[in-house]
Design a protein around this motif. Structure first.
Motif, PDB file in Angstrom:
ATOM      1  N   PRO A  32     -22.809   7.906 -19.886  1.00 54.11           N
ATOM      2  CA  PRO A  32     -21.596   8.006 -20.717  1.00 54.11           C
ATOM      3  C   PRO A  32     -20.831   9.310 -20.535  1.00 54.11           C
ATOM      4  N   ASN A  33     -21.506  10.327 -19.975  1.00 58.13           N
ATOM      5  CA  ASN A  33     -20.820  11.610 -19.781  1.00 58.13           C
ATOM      6  C   ASN A  33     -19.971  11.625 -18.508  1.00 58.13           C
ATOM      7  N   ILE A  34     -20.150  10.614 -17.669  1.00 56.00           N
ATOM      8  CA  ILE A  34     -19.394  10.591 -16.397  1.00 56.00           C
ATOM      9  C   ILE A  34     -17.983  10.077 -16.647  1.00 56.00           C
ATOM     10  N   LEU A  35     -17.021  10.803 -16.097  1.00 57.43           N
ATOM     11  CA  LEU A  35     -15.626  10.345 -16.135  1.00 57.43           C
ATOM     12  C   LEU A  35     -15.422   9.432 -14.931  1.00 57.43           C
ATOM     13  N   LEU A  36     -15.120   8.168 -15.205  1.00 55.82           N
ATOM     14  CA  LEU A  36     -14.917   7.214 -14.111  1.00 55.82           C
ATOM     15  C   LEU A  36     -13.432   7.094 -13.804  1.00 55.82           C
ATOM     16  N   GLU A  37     -13.089   7.239 -12.509  1.00 53.62           N
ATOM     17  CA  GLU A  37     -11.713   6.985 -12.072  1.00 53.62           C
ATOM     18  C   GLU A  37     -11.743   5.825 -11.097  1.00 53.62           C
ATOM     19  N   ASN A  38     -11.044   4.744 -11.433  1.00 53.03           N
ATOM     20  CA  ASN A  38     -10.956   3.641 -10.499  1.00 53.03           C
ATOM     21  C   ASN A  38      -9.872   3.888  -9.466  1.00 53.03           C
ATOM     22  N   CYS A  39      -9.967   3.169  -8.354  1.00 54.94           N
ATOM     23  CA  CYS A  39      -9.047   3.369  -7.243  1.00 54.94           C
ATOM     24  C   CYS A  39      -9.190   2.141  -6.358  1.00 54.94           C
ATOM     25  N   SER A  40      -8.125   1.743  -5.704  1.00 55.15           N
ATOM     26  CA  SER A  40      -8.271   0.692  -4.701  1.00 55.15           C
ATOM     27  C   SER A  40      -7.247   0.973  -3.612  1.00 55.15           C
ATOM     28  N   GLY A  41      -7.667   1.728  -2.608  1.00 54.46           N
ATOM     29  CA  GLY A  41      -6.723   2.136  -1.566  1.00 54.46           C
ATOM     30  C   GLY A  41      -5.479   2.702  -2.221  1.00 54.46           C
ATOM     31  N   GLY A  42      -5.683   3.580  -3.194  1.00 57.88           N
ATOM     32  CA  GLY A  42      -4.581   4.050  -4.050  1.00 57.88           C
ATOM     33  C   GLY A  42      -4.560   3.186  -5.299  1.00 57.88           C
ATOM     34  N   GLY A  43      -3.400   2.552  -5.573  1.00 57.30           N
ATOM     35  CA  GLY A  43      -3.255   1.822  -6.844  1.00 57.30           C
ATOM     36  C   GLY A  43      -3.302   0.315  -6.691  1.00 57.30           C
ATOM     37  N   GLY A  44      -4.246  -0.193  -5.885  1.00 57.88           N
ATOM     38  CA  GLY A  44      -4.306  -1.639  -5.664  1.00 57.88           C
ATOM     39  C   GLY A  44      -5.035  -2.398  -6.756  1.00 57.88           C
ATOM     40  N   ARG A  45      -5.635  -1.673  -7.680  1.00 59.95           N
ATOM     41  CA  ARG A  45      -6.297  -2.371  -8.795  1.00 59.95           C
ATOM     42  C   ARG A  45      -6.056  -1.559 -10.065  1.00 59.95           C
ATOM     43  N   TRP A  49       0.864  -1.178   0.000  1.00 62.55           N
ATOM     44  CA  TRP A  49       0.000   0.000   0.000  1.00 62.55           C
ATOM     45  C   TRP A  49       0.909   1.240   0.000  1.00 62.55           C
ATOM     46  N   ALA A  50       0.617   2.224  -0.810  1.00 67.88           N
ATOM     47  CA  ALA A  50       1.382   3.478  -0.893  1.00 67.88           C
ATOM     48  C   ALA A  50       2.821   3.274  -1.394  1.00 67.88           C
ATOM     49  N   ARG A  51       3.104   2.144  -1.977  1.00 66.62           N
ATOM     50  CA  ARG A  51       4.438   1.906  -2.553  1.00 66.62           C
ATOM     51  C   ARG A  51       4.296   0.966  -3.751  1.00 66.62           C
ATOM     52  N   GLU A  52       3.350   1.260  -4.612  1.00 66.88           N
ATOM     53  CA  GLU A  52       2.997   0.336  -5.675  1.00 66.88           C
ATOM     54  C   GLU A  52       4.007   0.324  -6.832  1.00 66.88           C
ATOM     55  N   ARG A  53       4.068  -0.806  -7.493  1.00 61.10           N
ATOM     56  CA  ARG A  53       4.714  -0.981  -8.804  1.00 61.10           C
ATOM     57  C   ARG A  53       6.170  -0.507  -8.866  1.00 61.10           C
ATOM     58  N   HIS A  54       6.960  -0.944  -7.903  1.00 59.40           N
ATOM     59  CA  HIS A  54       8.398  -0.722  -8.003  1.00 59.40           C
ATOM     60  C   HIS A  54       8.981  -1.812  -8.902  1.00 59.40           C
ATOM     61  N   VAL A  55       9.896  -1.427  -9.762  1.00 59.13           N
ATOM     62  CA  VAL A  55      10.437  -2.369 -10.742  1.00 59.13           C
ATOM     63  C   VAL A  55      11.434  -3.316 -10.057  1.00 59.13           C
ATOM     64  N   GLU A  56      11.276  -4.617 -10.315  1.00 62.23           N
ATOM     65  CA  GLU A  56      12.212  -5.590  -9.754  1.00 62.23           C
ATOM     66  C   GLU A  56      12.719  -6.493 -10.875  1.00 62.23           C
ATOM     67  N   ARG A  57      14.018  -6.745 -10.875  1.00 60.02           N
ATOM     68  CA  ARG A  57      14.596  -7.590 -11.925  1.00 60.02           C
ATOM     69  C   ARG A  57      15.384  -8.732 -11.287  1.00 60.02           C
ATOM     70  N   ARG A  58      15.190  -9.926 -11.768  1.00 61.55           N
ATOM     71  CA  ARG A  58      15.934 -11.079 -11.214  1.00 61.55           C
ATOM     72  C   ARG A  58      16.196 -12.093 -12.312  1.00 61.55           C
ATOM     73  N   ARG A  59      17.101 -12.962 -12.025  1.00 59.80           N
ATOM     74  CA  ARG A  59      17.498 -14.006 -12.951  1.00 59.80           C
ATOM     75  C   ARG A  59      16.402 -15.048 -13.071  1.00 59.80           C
ATOM     76  N   LEU A  60      16.214 -15.563 -14.242  1.00 62.74           N
ATOM     77  CA  LEU A  60      15.277 -16.673 -14.408  1.00 62.74           C
ATOM     78  C   LEU A  60      16.027 -17.965 -14.095  1.00 62.74           C
ATOM     79  N   CYS A  61      15.493 -18.723 -13.143  1.00 60.15           N
ATOM     80  CA  CYS A  61      16.184 -19.941 -12.710  1.00 60.15           C
ATOM     81  C   CYS A  61      15.337 -21.162 -13.041  1.00 60.15           C
ATOM     82  N   ARG A  62      15.991 -22.327 -12.891  1.00 60.46           N
ATOM     83  CA  ARG A  62      15.246 -23.573 -13.081  1.00 60.46           C
ATOM     84  C   ARG A  62      14.114 -23.675 -12.067  1.00 60.46           C
ATOM     85  N   GLY A  63      13.075 -24.420 -12.442  1.00 62.24           N
ATOM     86  CA  GLY A  63      11.933 -24.578 -11.551  1.00 62.24           C
ATOM     87  C   GLY A  63      10.953 -23.434 -11.732  1.00 62.24           C
ATOM     88  N   PHE A  64      10.148 -23.191 -10.701  1.00 62.25           N
ATOM     89  CA  PHE A  64       9.057 -22.219 -10.829  1.00 62.25           C
ATOM     90  C   PHE A  64       9.433 -20.867 -10.235  1.00 62.25           C
TER      91      PHE A  64
END
Ligand code: DGJ
Length: 761
Positions: A551-564, A231-246
């Motif tokens: 149709p004239n209404i501008l809809l803004e979605n939100c979920s506790g900030g950017g949760g959705r 919450w309040a720290r959404e979508r930080h970029v993370e990069r990691r190696r692809l390894c065997r398995g899941f």
């Protein structure tokens, strides 16, 4: 509207035509359609402007295999990539090693239980409890345009903008038909995939897993990029190696979530912003999902995206069809910039709908951080009066206007106006706001119910819960069972009454807790596993009603900030509140991760007061403005109480919004520097499609000695054009700005920013 249908025979005839004009027109047609079936080689080739995707039919049993996805090719004869000539051979040549074949073959849509031990896309259980399923190619159809997916958000395109391949596969024993759908787009490197699963038999089938897409590739030393947070720290970029398995990312929360994100990129180890190969997938879905990789014993990677399958179990009755959500695939041979460009254009052109699709949004002021629950008509009007004089165009009344809600303990579900707060009622407030020349917007949290509400007292069974077990509270609230039609109808009735009662031109649709205790009072025991997905279908249905009936209404979605914050929501709302963290410096990382895959026009971004309510930081008002200009732009503060020198800057900021917003909404976005990597500097650039104009925003996070002059290399300009840098006596060629760079002078201090405007001469 005429739909062109190219079946197998017609395509084959076109390909074999010796008559040159016929051959020419079929070649043209192929080019236009973007999808060809090569009958002799039994290969499908799907082309976007810069990518090709190839699928092959193999052996007498008609296995469907994935051949290639990547840089655009002319050649289609690539079935050698399926390696069916190497041991183990195809089953018809070596049936004693059928399992070895199945466990190595790059299956286009792998199924469970018959000898492919890697992750399966489809897992089915029969009434008798068996799990085996095997799919074989039966037929296909290529059509111009793209169909809707019943009940779900889906990308769209006209007949001359995209074409669709539907491959029908069957499991004869289960009497199960599976249609794999692929849509390719004329101008964007995105392939939209989903799957339709039809029970043609006489017994129920239980879907335990139904992925939207699967992709088998050789592991070319891939890294994985995902977006993570809180919450309040959404979508930080993370990069990691692809390894065997899941490995992977996912959500069991019933929403796409703050913590993980329905997106993943697989990138070659050398890939960066501008170079290397990048494969991206994002789900056009807002509920629980999973995106996973599995690196096999043979160094192949199986990549899968779709609904999560821990809670999911769908009872498919005879004659019924299940539709998976859509997955949006992309490939770029020019690093992350290429992926970003494709996703931005695609979402702007083929996902977002409605009146505000290509339109400037009104500059709003929202009272949440200004007043929280402590407001009344007079307070809101005092904010509106001041705001209208400064050039702000819309007042948004946030949480607290309904039931007896003076804190977050109560009243969700009671969507009628609290007349103690809004004396004279809602219509009166809206009229007064309109008289000031401002629009009016309102907040709802339609999916929720407070135990302290009239709705809960009347219908306790409308909350999602397991009988006999007290459901876990979050923010003192429970989630309404949107799989129950009665619930959806009642909430719609209440919302519609409010929306019709006054001139409301914007709705902020919030959602402040994840789902837990998954149980519905209206679903049969064997259907309880459908709740999470049915809940999403109910939410989508209500949002569809909202945007079609208003149709004239501008809809803004939100979920506790950017949760959705996902492409599913963007089908209904052209913008989403990006994060409850409105601190300009924290926002740099959040907006960088968000803009990696979503256009700037979707990012709800406001200027708030300092010290920032989330992190306590003090940043210059000017810098807060620069950061908010990268998104939808607005204010989230009590404009009557902020310091006079800040207030005095608002008209100037609004002028900047009007000056740059077309560019921000429509232009090509580039990441130039990242404060996540270099804690000194953050920089992004937007270039108009015709390359005549560009806006560069620079934020210096920390000042440091001996680094007052900085170089930034720009992108996306026309090498041959000369650009004037506004406010400076400087004209430089596009090539110089991109390859030599632009020097920044006098960047002194922490948290300072600047906009550089380039205009071609
Ligand atoms: C969470 C949202 O993200 C905020 O902007 C605000 O609307 C609150 N909910 C209100 O409860």
């Amino acid at each position: 509207m005429k739909i062109k249908i190219f079946n197998r025979e017609i395509c084959a005839r076109a390909l074999l035509a010796t008559n040159s004009s016929c051959a020419e027109s079929s070649a043209e047609m192929r080019k236009k359609m973007g999808i060809v079936y090569f009958e002799q080689d039994r290969v499908f080739k799907l082309d976007t402007p810069h990518t090709s995707y190839l699928i092959g039919i193999v052996d007498e049993e008609n296995f469907l295999g994935h051949i290639y996805y990547g840089r655009k090719l002319d050649e289609h004869r690539l079935t050698y990539l399926l390696r069916t000539n190497e041991a183990p051979f195809v089953p018809s040549k070596n049936s004693r090693e059928r399992v070895s074949f199945l466990d190595a073959f790059p299956m286009e849509y792998p199924t469970h239980g018959v000898g492919d031990y890697r992750e399966s896309a489809l897992r089915i259980r029969t009434e008798e409890g068996y799990q085996a399923c095997a799919l074989f190619y039966v037929s296909h159809e290529i059509t111009a345009g793209k169909k809707k997916i019943p009940g779900l958000p889906a990308s769209f395109g006209k007949e001359d903008e995209c074409s669709t391949l539907e491959i029908t596969c069957r499991d004869q024993i289960l009497d199960l038909t599976v249609v794999l759908s692929y849509s390719v787009f004329e101008t964007t490197d995105v392939i939209a995939r989903h799957v339709e699963i039809h029970n043609g038999g006489e017994k129920k089938l239980f879907l335990e897993k139904a992925a939207s897409m699967s992709l088998d590739m050789d592991n070319r030393n891939f890294d994985m990029i995902t977006l993570h947070g809180s919450w309040a720290r959404e979508r930080h970029v993370e990069r990691r190696r692809l390894c065997r398995g899941f490995q992977g990312t996912g959500s069991l929360r019933g929403e796409s979530g703050h913590q993980d994100h329905p997106f993943m990129a697989l990138v070659t180890a050398n890939a960066g912003q501008e170079e290397g190969e990048v494969y991206g997938v994002q789900m056009m879905y807002s509920g629980s999902y999973e995106i996973r990789t599995e690196v096999s014993q043979y160094q192949s990677v199986r990549w899968m995206a779709g609904l999560e399958n821990q809670n999911f179990r769908w009872a498919l009755a005879p004659g019924e069809t299940f539709y998976t959500p859509e997955a949006l695939l992309t490939y770029s041979a020019r690093g992350l910039d290429g992926m970003t460009a494709s996703y931005h254009d695609f979402i702007r052109n083929h996902v977002i709908r409605g009146e505000y699709k290509d339109k400037k949004r009104p500059i709003l002021i929202n009272n949440w951080e200004a007043t929280y629950f402590d407001f009344d008509t007079d307070k809101l009007l005092s904010i509106a009066r001041e705001a209208s004089e400064l050039g702000i165009e819309m007042l948004v009344m946030d949480d607290g206007w309904f039931g007896k809600r003076n804190n977050d303990d109560c009243s969700l579900g009671d969507w009628y106006v609290n007349k103690d707060k809004l004396r004279g009622g809602l219509a009166c407030l809206v009229e007064e706001v309109n008289k000031l020349g401002m629009k009016f917007g309102i907040w709802f949290e339609p999916e929720m119910i407070s135990q302290d509400s009239e709705l809960y007292r009347a219908h306790p069974d409308w909350a999602i819960s397991v009988p006999g077990r007290a459901p876990a509270l979050a923010r003192e609230q429970l989630v309404l069972d949107f799989s129950n039609r009665e619930v959806v109808e009642e909430i719609w009735r209440q919302m519609k009454t409010v929306l019709e009662s006054a001139n409301i031109e914007y709705v902020k649709w919030d959602m402040n807790r994840p789902l837990s205790d998954l149980g519905s009072a209206v679903l049969d025991p064997e259907k309880q596993g459908e709740l999470s997905h049915r809940y999403m279908l109910g939410v989508y249905e209500l949002q569809e009603r909202l945007v079609t009936q208003f149709p004239n209404i501008l809809l803004e979605n939100c979920s506790g900030g950017g949760g959705r914050f996902d492409a599913g929501m963007m089908y209904y709302s052209p913008q989403i509140w990006c994060s409850d963290d409105t601190d300009a410096i924290e926002r740099l990382a959040i907006q960088e991760g968000t803009a990696m895959i979503y256009p700037l026009s979707t990012m709800g971004a406001h200027i708030s007061d300092c010290p920032n309510h989330a992190v306590g930081r003090i940043t210059p008002f000017e810098t807060r403005g620069y950061v908010a200009l990268a998104g939808t732009f607005g204010y989230e503060l009590d404009v009557t109480r902020i310091p006079g020198e800040d207030r005095a800057q608002i008209p100037g900021q609004i002028a900047l919004y009007h000056k740059y917003n077309d560019l921000v909404r429509e232009g090509d976005y580039y990441r130039i520097a990242s404060s996540m990597k270099d804690h000194d500097l953050d920089c992004w650039q937007v270039v108009s499609k015709d390359k005549k104009e560009s806006m560069v925003t620079v934020i210096q996070v920390l000042g440091s000695v001996n680094r007052r002059s900085r170089m930034i290399r720009l992108k996306g300009l026309d090498e041959g054009k000369q650009y004037r840098i506004e406010g400076e006596e400087l004209v430089l060629g596009g090539d110089a700005l991109m390859y030599a760079g632009l020097q920044l002078h006098n960047m002194k201090g922490d948290f300072v920013g600047r906009i550089i405007h380039l205009i071609s001469i």
